[in-house]
Design a protein around this motif. Structure first.
Motif, PDB file in Angstrom:
ATOM      1  N   GLU A 377       0.812  -1.207   0.000  1.00 44.52           N
ATOM      2  CA  GLU A 377       0.000   0.000   0.000  1.00 44.52           C
ATOM      3  C   GLU A 377       0.855   1.270   0.000  1.00 44.52           C
ATOM      4  OE1 GLU A 377      -2.246  -3.397   1.838  1.00 44.52           O
ATOM      5  OE2 GLU A 377      -0.247  -2.503   2.054  1.00 44.52           O
ATOM      6  N   ALA A 378       0.235   2.371  -0.387  1.00 49.56           N
ATOM      7  CA  ALA A 378       0.941   3.648  -0.525  1.00 49.56           C
ATOM      8  C   ALA A 378       1.483   4.139   0.807  1.00 49.56           C
ATOM      9  CB  ALA A 378       0.012   4.694  -1.141  1.00 49.56           C
ATOM     10  N   GLU A 379       0.809   3.815   1.921  1.00 47.97           N
ATOM     11  CA  GLU A 379       1.270   4.319   3.216  1.00 47.97           C
ATOM     12  C   GLU A 379       2.677   3.813   3.546  1.00 47.97           C
ATOM     13  OE1 GLU A 379      -0.476   2.370   6.822  1.00 47.97           O
ATOM     14  OE2 GLU A 379      -1.824   1.434   5.334  1.00 47.97           O
ATOM     15  N   TYR A 380       3.004   2.605   3.122  1.00 46.42           N
ATOM     16  CA  TYR A 380       4.336   2.067   3.406  1.00 46.42           C
ATOM     17  C   TYR A 380       5.387   2.677   2.482  1.00 46.42           C
ATOM     18  CZ  TYR A 380       1.392  -1.162   5.949  1.00 46.42           C
ATOM     19  OH  TYR A 380       0.451  -1.695   6.805  1.00 46.42           O
ATOM     20  N   MET A 381       4.994   2.977   1.252  1.00 45.42           N
ATOM     21  CA  MET A 381       5.926   3.658   0.360  1.00 45.42           C
ATOM     22  C   MET A 381       6.186   5.069   0.868  1.00 45.42           C
ATOM     23  SD  MET A 381       7.779   3.042  -2.297  1.00 45.42           S
ATOM     24  CE  MET A 381       6.981   1.692  -3.173  1.00 45.42           C
ATOM     25  N   ARG A 382       5.138   5.748   1.331  1.00 43.90           N
ATOM     26  CA  ARG A 382       5.337   7.088   1.891  1.00 43.90           C
ATOM     27  C   ARG A 382       6.235   7.027   3.121  1.00 43.90           C
ATOM     28  NH1 ARG A 382      -0.142   7.978   0.179  1.00 43.90           N
ATOM     29  NH2 ARG A 382      -0.923   7.157   2.153  1.00 43.90           N
ATOM     30  N   GLY A 383       6.052   5.992   3.935  1.00 47.63           N
ATOM     31  CA  GLY A 383       6.904   5.832   5.108  1.00 47.63           C
ATOM     32  C   GLY A 383       8.354   5.623   4.733  1.00 47.63           C
TER      33      GLY A 383
END
Length: 489
Positions: A377-383
């Protein structure tokens, strides 16, 4: 201005030779050209919020033990690699997979907290390793029970296999020992040393497959075929393990980033280098049970049935988050050089590895009863992007900030830092090159290696004269004696 952290010591002789004239009466010094100095960047705070469900435990452990959260985050990333590094990868495109194999280096002086922060991870990973061994022996016993009584060779083979249980950890970095351990560790293996300098030195003590190249290829993975005299060859389909440990700043410079050669070893490590923690009370300690449960959950994830990896595929939104970073990093790299450029180039792959590690960590500390999905998911890439831009890239600049300067410039910065540290008013070039030491027994880096043909020390002295930090004094002899601008002291 800060003391040059690359400065290690200085050789000074202020008694030899007769000084005829220190300076003309009333002569004033010009202001030095401070532009030669580049203050070392301050360490950024660790953005621990990107660790999702693990964030509360990391903060509690750091606060409860008066240690930096950087170290706990580092050991957690390394532990994910030890438990899952050979079975999970992140897909960038159809031909580009990044294994979740993260090498970590905790940088700090003695008593900075590197070892205490490791303790809960070392203990739980040891427990998991013992469980692996018990499960391995139980499986061997079960297979032996199913064999006919006359299956002598099969029984001998199983008894030999009993001696090689799966591993999570090893402290042995001799390349003779690692291939057999890799062969029986299908999910991951961590080379863990509290003080990593010994491991790095050991890499240079061997030849052939036993050199540094054996370790360098373990970062990206691939196949390894080891032929050993007097024994059967060892084939490792996934030659992949991670390295983790601590090291002191001066040792890091000597072992990893000093000199002109760059084989990429230093750039494979994510470096964690926090400032010390101010304390005002006795620490209360912390509860390791959330960590123990999380590591245990990770250890029970199964390898894929047929494919080489469980592949985490970024969502469309996650790819849209990653693409601008990829473009920026790739374009910036065209104008970089030296060892910093090597580390900078590894960041594109490390963002992918970090995104996968963050997903697995978040899952491990959650209450989910299901295995992690294969959607990234995008949240892990943003992290991962937040960790890279907010912490690892600034730390990289901090570590390499003088390494890629010309040798003369670097020596000049070293010398300025030491002049200020030891309040040196005058010195001779001969004393610097002679190798005499201050009471603490340290010498100016590179001074004794200067030669007439390639004299970096003279380059440094000329630069400091030009920039008005020092000036040459007139003497009756031909010795090169210098006095220091009082504004530097």
């Amino acid at each position: 201005m800060t003391d040059a952290t690359t400065a290690e010591a200085i050789i000074v002789d202020i008694t030899q030779g007769e000084i005829e004239q220190r300076s003309e009466p009333g002569c004033s010094w010009p202001t030095p050209n401070w532009g030669i100095l580049r203050d070392q960047p301050d360490p950024p705070p660790y953005p621990v919020a990107y660790f999702g469900n693990a964030t509360p435990w990391i903060c509690e452990a750091a606060r409860g033990n008066d240690l930096a959260p950087d170290f706990y985050a580092a050991w957690l990333l390394a532990s994910v690699s030890a438990l899952c590094g050979k079975i999970y990868s992140v897909e960038a495109n159809r031909g580009w997979l990044e294994p979740i194999n993260i090498w970590v280096l905790n940088l700090g002086n003695s008593s900075s907290g590197k070892s205490p922060s490791l303790a809960p991870f070392d203990k739980q990973l040891g427990i998991i390793q013992k469980r692996y061994q018990s499960e391995h022996e139980a499986e061997i016993d079960q297979q032996l029970m199913l064999l006919p009584d006359d299956s002598k060779e099969a029984r001998q083979s199983l008894e030999e296999a009993r001696k090689r249980p799966p591993r999570v950890l090893t402290n042995d970095v001799t390349p003779e020992a690692l291939p057999p351990l890799e062969a029986v560790s299908p999910k991951g293996l961590m080379v863990l040393r509290d003080e990593l300098s010994g491991s790095i030195q050991a890499m240079d003590g061997y030849s052939g497959i036993s050199g540094r190249s054996y370790f360098l290829t373990a970062w990206s993975g691939g196949s390894s075929y080891t032929d050993r005299k007097g024994s059967d060859p060892i084939s490792v389909s996934r030659h992949l393990f991670n390295m983790a440990g601590g090291i002191q700043p001066t040792t890091l410079r000597d072992l990893l980033i000093k000199g002109n050669a760059d084989d990429g070893l230093a750039s494979r490590f994510l470096i964690h280098w926090p400032n010390g923690i101010d304390v005002d009370r006795l620490p209360q300690g912390s509860d390791p049970s959330p960590l123990n449960r999380a590591l245990d959950r990770l250890s029970k994830l199964s390898p894929p049935d047929s494919a080489e990896f469980h592949t985490l595929v970024p969502t469309h939104e996650a790819k849209n988050e990653y693409e601008p970073f990829y473009v920026r990093n790739k374009n910036e790299g065209k104008d970089l050089f030296g060892k910093f450029a090597s580390a900078h180039g590894k960041m594109r792959g490390y963002v992918l590895r970090l995104s996968g590690a963050l997903k697995l960590i978040d899952w491990a500390f959650s209450q989910s009863q299901y295995p992690p999905t294969l959607e990234l998911e995008a949240e892990y890439m943003r992290g991962a992007l937040g960790l890279m831009d907010g912490y690892y890239l600034p730390q990289c600049r901090r570590v390499y900030f003088t390494v890629d300067l010309p040798p003369g410039d670097r020596m000049a910065i070293d010398l300025i830092g030491l002049i200020r540290k030891y309040n040196i008013e005058q010195f001779t070039k001969y004393a610097l090159k002679r190798g005499e030491c201050l009471p603490d027994g340290i010498t100016l880096p590179g001074a004794r290696q200067s030669t007439t043909k390639f004299d970096h020390l003279q380059e440094a002295l000329d630069l400091l004269v030009t920039d008005s930090f020092i000036r040459q004094m007139r003497t009756r002899t031909k010795e090169q004696r210098y006095e220091v601008n009082p504004r530097l002291l």
